[in-house]
Design an enzyme around this catalytic site. Structure first.
Site, mmCIF file in Angstrom:
data_model
loop_
_atom_site.group_PDB
_atom_site.id
_atom_site.type_symbol
_atom_site.label_atom_id
_atom_site.label_comp_id
_atom_site.label_asym_id
_atom_site.label_seq_id
_atom_site.Cartn_x
_atom_site.Cartn_y
_atom_site.Cartn_z
ATOM 1 C CB CYS A 1 -0.351 -12.364 4.820
ATOM 2 S SG CYS A 1 1.340 -12.553 3.904
ATOM 3 C CD GLU A 2 -5.019 -12.930 -0.597
ATOM 4 O OE1 GLU A 2 -5.840 -13.588 -0.607
ATOM 5 O OE2 GLU A 2 -5.285 -11.853 -1.590
ATOM 6 C CG HIS A 3 -0.074 -10.338 -0.728
ATOM 7 N ND1 HIS A 3 -0.388 -9.308 0.159
ATOM 8 C CD2 HIS A 3 -0.964 -10.391 -1.639
ATOM 9 C CE1 HIS A 3 -1.487 -8.799 -0.441
ATOM 10 N NE2 HIS A 3 -1.887 -9.512 -1.335
ATOM 11 C CG HIS A 4 4.844 -12.081 1.918
ATOM 12 N ND1 HIS A 4 4.037 -11.058 2.241
ATOM 13 C CD2 HIS A 4 6.031 -11.775 1.037
ATOM 14 C CE1 HIS A 4 4.496 -9.992 1.598
ATOM 15 N NE2 HIS A 4 5.684 -10.410 0.764
ATOM 16 C CD GLN B 1 -5.189 -6.485 10.091
ATOM 17 O OE1 GLN B 1 -4.022 -6.821 10.014
ATOM 18 N NE2 GLN B 1 -5.640 -5.637 10.931
ATOM 19 C CG HIS C 1 0.270 -8.296 8.814
ATOM 20 N ND1 HIS C 1 -0.342 -8.879 7.730
ATOM 21 C CD2 HIS C 1 -0.293 -7.720 9.652
ATOM 22 C CE1 HIS C 1 -1.740 -8.517 8.036
ATOM 23 N NE2 HIS C 1 -1.594 -7.693 8.938
ATOM 24 C CB CYS D 1 4.853 -10.960 5.479
ATOM 25 S SG CYS D 1 3.642 -9.790 5.470
HETATM 26 ZN ZN LIG Z 1 2.424 -10.634 3.468
#
Ligand SMILES: [Zn+2]
Length: 214
Positions: free
Chosen positions: A101-104, A142, A170, A172
Site C-alpha cells: 500500500c502506498e500510504h504505509h 487496491q 491489508h 496496514c
Molecule cells: Zn495502508
C-alpha cells in the site's frame, strides 16, 4: 544524481536451486544508508550482529517488491496476442496478489479474478497473471490496481468487455489494530459487456464457485 541503470546479476543458491535477482547496485547502496538511519531512529543498534546486513536486505527486498515499475504490462500482452474468433467469456481466477500500500508501504495481498470477452484477439492465458503482477509489484492502492489491470487489457486487447475483481487483506489495517478481524476489501472494475447485469452476474457466479476440479 547519476542514476546508474545497468543492473547487476546476483545468484543466490536457495534450497538447491539458483534464484537470480536483479538489483541496481547504486540504489541498493543509497537505500541501505537510509535504512541504517531508520534503525537508529527506532532506537536500534545497526551494528549488532543480527542487523548488520539488514539495511542491504531491506533495500533489495524493496527493489524486488516494486520491480513492476520496470515492466511494461501492455507489452506483456502484445507479446502473446493471437487472432481468434472465440467470443465467450475467458476467466482467469484466483491469481495471487502481493502488493504494497502506498500510504504505509505495508503489504496487502489476496486474489484477483480477471475476465474478458474477446473481440478478434485472445491472449496467452499465462500473460494475465503476469500483467496483474506487473501492476501489483509497485506502490499501490487496491482501487487503482484494479483499474490499472482493467485499463491495460481494455486498451491493448480491445475486447468486448473486461472484468476485474480483487479481494485483499491489508496489513496496514490488520497489524495497526484498525481492523481486529480478518476483514477483506473487495474492489471491482468493468467495461463493455460486463456492464450488463446478466454478463456480470455470470462472471460473479463463476468466480465464486468452488474449485473446478472438485
Ligand atoms: Zn495502508
Amino acid at each position: 544524481m547519476n542514476d546508474q541503470t545497468h543492473e547487476m546479476l546476483e545468484e543466490n543458491d536457495v534450497n538447491g536451486y539458483a534464484k537470480i535477482d536483479q538489483y541496481n547496485p547504486a540504489a541498493v547502496e543509497r537505500m541501505s544508508s537510509h535504512v541504517r538511519e531508520i534503525l537508529v531512529d527506532l532506537g536500534e543498534d545497526p551494528v549488532r550482529e543480527g542487523l548488520v546486513k539488514t539495511p542491504e536486505r531491506v533495500a533489495k527486498a524493496l527493489q524486488f517488491l516494486t520491480h513492476g515499475y520496470s515492466l511494461d504490462p501492455a507489452q506483456i500482452l502484445r507479446s502473446a496476442m493471437f487472432r481468434e474468433e472465440y467470443q465467450q467469456m475467458v476467466i482467469v481466477r484466483d491469481i495471487e496478489i502481493y502488493s504494497l500500500c502506498e500510504h504505509h508501504m505495508l503489504p496487502f495481498f489476496g486474489k484477483a479474478h480477471v475476465a474478458y470477452i474477446p473481440n478478434g484477439y485472445i491472449v496467452g492465458l499465462s500473460k494475465v497473471p503476469r500483467v496483474v503482477d506487473a501492476f501489483a509489484r509497485r506502490l499501490q492502492v487496491q482501487e487503482r490496481l484494479t483499474m490499472d489491470i482493467r485499463n491495460c487489457i481494455e486498451d491493448t486487447l480491445k475486447p468486448l468487455g473486461v472484468a476485474v475483481v480483487i479481494e485483499a487483506q491489508h496489513m496496514c489495517m490488520v497489524m495497526r489494530g484498525i481492523q481486529k478481524q480478518h476483514s477483506t476489501a473487495t474492489t471491482s472494475a468493468f467495461t463493455g459487456e460486463f456492464n450488463s447485469e446478466k454478463t456480470r452476474a455470470e462472471f460473479m457466479r463463476l468466480i465464486q464457485r468452488g474449485s473446478p476440479v472438485a
